[in-house]
Enzyme design. Sequence first.
Site, PDB file in Angstrom:
ATOM      1  N   TYR A 123     -36.558 -80.242 -75.652  1.00 22.59           N
ATOM      2  CA  TYR A 123     -37.475 -79.157 -76.016  1.00 22.59           C
ATOM      3  C   TYR A 123     -38.923 -79.640 -75.969  1.00 22.59           C
ATOM      4  CZ  TYR A 123     -33.026 -77.393 -77.752  1.00 22.59           C
ATOM      5  OH  TYR A 123     -31.714 -77.001 -77.840  1.00 22.59           O
ATOM      6  N   CYS A 153     -20.851 -71.131 -72.592  1.00 24.39           N
ATOM      7  CA  CYS A 153     -20.053 -71.266 -73.810  1.00 24.39           C
ATOM      8  C   CYS A 153     -19.695 -69.896 -74.359  1.00 24.39           C
ATOM      9  CB  CYS A 153     -20.757 -72.104 -74.868  1.00 24.39           C
ATOM     10  SG  CYS A 153     -19.577 -72.816 -76.051  1.00 24.39           S
ATOM     11  N   LYS A 196     -24.346 -86.203 -75.770  1.00 23.88           N
ATOM     12  CA  LYS A 196     -25.093 -85.342 -76.679  1.00 23.88           C
ATOM     13  C   LYS A 196     -24.581 -85.536 -78.084  1.00 23.88           C
ATOM     14  CE  LYS A 196     -25.290 -80.473 -77.705  1.00 23.88           C
ATOM     15  NZ  LYS A 196     -24.731 -79.193 -77.486  1.00 23.88           N
ATOM     16  N   HIS A 219     -17.033 -69.525 -82.620  1.00 24.59           N
ATOM     17  CA  HIS A 219     -16.430 -70.761 -82.108  1.00 24.59           C
ATOM     18  C   HIS A 219     -16.554 -70.811 -80.583  1.00 24.59           C
ATOM     19  CE1 HIS A 219     -14.968 -72.894 -85.590  1.00 24.59           C
ATOM     20  NE2 HIS A 219     -14.669 -71.718 -86.130  1.00 24.59           N
ATOM     21  N   SER A 239     -31.577 -80.160 -80.893  1.00 25.35           N
ATOM     22  CA  SER A 239     -32.506 -79.454 -81.777  1.00 25.35           C
ATOM     23  C   SER A 239     -32.887 -80.257 -83.019  1.00 25.35           C
ATOM     24  CB  SER A 239     -31.896 -78.120 -82.179  1.00 25.35           C
ATOM     25  OG  SER A 239     -30.610 -78.316 -82.764  1.00 25.35           O
ATOM     26  N   LYS A 285     -19.558 -84.931 -76.076  1.00 28.99           N
ATOM     27  CA  LYS A 285     -20.313 -84.162 -77.068  1.00 28.99           C
ATOM     28  C   LYS A 285     -19.709 -84.399 -78.445  1.00 28.99           C
ATOM     29  CE  LYS A 285     -21.558 -79.425 -78.236  1.00 28.99           C
ATOM     30  NZ  LYS A 285     -21.679 -78.061 -77.745  1.00 28.99           N
ATOM     31  N   ARG A 300     -16.591 -77.560 -86.014  1.00 29.34           N
ATOM     32  CA  ARG A 300     -16.197 -77.788 -84.620  1.00 29.34           C
ATOM     33  C   ARG A 300     -15.523 -79.140 -84.418  1.00 29.34           C
ATOM     34  NH1 ARG A 300     -21.431 -74.519 -82.263  1.00 29.34           N
ATOM     35  NH2 ARG A 300     -20.472 -72.550 -82.824  1.00 29.34           N
ATOM     36  N   CYS A 343     -19.454 -69.482 -77.847  1.00 30.81           N
ATOM     37  CA  CYS A 343     -19.961 -69.325 -79.224  1.00 30.81           C
ATOM     38  C   CYS A 343     -21.146 -68.368 -79.396  1.00 30.81           C
ATOM     39  CB  CYS A 343     -20.248 -70.688 -79.858  1.00 30.81           C
ATOM     40  SG  CYS A 343     -21.550 -71.651 -79.065  1.00 30.81           S
TER      41      CYS A 343
END
Length: 333
Positions: free
Chosen positions: A318, A122, A252, A131, A279, A199, A221, A124
Amino acid sequence: MEPKHALHSGYFHPVLRLWQSANVDVKPENLMLPIFILDEPNSITEIQSMPGVKRYGINKLKGFIDPLIAKGLKSVLLFGVSNKLIKDENASSADCPNNPVIQAVPLLRKLYPHLIIACDVCICPYSSHGHCGILNSNGTIQNEKSIQRISEIAVAYAKAGAHIVAPSDMMDGRIKAIKQGLASAGLSNQVAVLSYAVKFASGFYGPFRDAAGSSPKFGDRQCYQLPSGSTGLAARAAARDVDEGADMLMVKPGLAYLDVVRQTKNAYPQYPMFIYQVSGEYAMLYHGAKNGAINLEAVLKEVLLSMRRAGGDVIITYYTPLILDLLQPKANL
Ligand code: PBG
């Protein structure tokens, strides 16, 4: 009188319960661990918004990963974090020689010959504006330039030795551009493309943006990530990426989108289906458990099974270190 539709007799014993749950168990091969890699080789830093998750400099990766390999870790997803590297309009640091991901990949390949290494691709984390694409002067996305740059970055990670490149930007045409880039580099047959196909624009990414230092400096976004109510765009996004040649698909976030996982898996049963437990989902379970509302292990197990039941083949989480612990022989996940 016996009830006509008695169910209890089908699950009064743990083995019966296992039979009733066929194909939804969780094994190490169903897990992918995201790792944040710092551009300071000897540092380890805590991530405030994700207690228990850390960022590692490349010289600290071995100490973290060795024990996980011993417990069955099969795959990782690498994210670069730039504290010192410059951030500019073109995300130049995404593929420069001292980019932490570019440096980590060959090291991990050497240390762990059987580990699958995926790299998030990505703009960003490395752009001055935060972005996921290259912007016009009025702040809108320049699609053509963005996918060109994303393809360059993906090819750089592939050349460094990544088995999988995973574009998370959501620009139209990036899967095709990456596939073409890999073909020109002669890497088509050694690198798979895992598309963050479906996403959503989600409040669940908050802690990650703190972890990776990738918050947009202005705006949001919503013009490139999907509206959370849409199943139609979700279907079209998956179709677009399949059409462009994606090898594997992802939905996601996870928990709030399991209907979309099932819809996507039903439409493309031939494709491995990834679910990213993001997250905010990590933090929600952590804080819920810490405050006594839920039992972490029990609820985590329930969430993982729900993701498998919805059609997820691989869960990016995670919690992988904890789950691997729970999967060790004495435990019974
Ligand atoms: C970068 C990217 C993000 C995540 C993965 N890759 C952030 C975003 O899109 O805003 C989120 C992962 C997480 O929340 O755990 N494009």
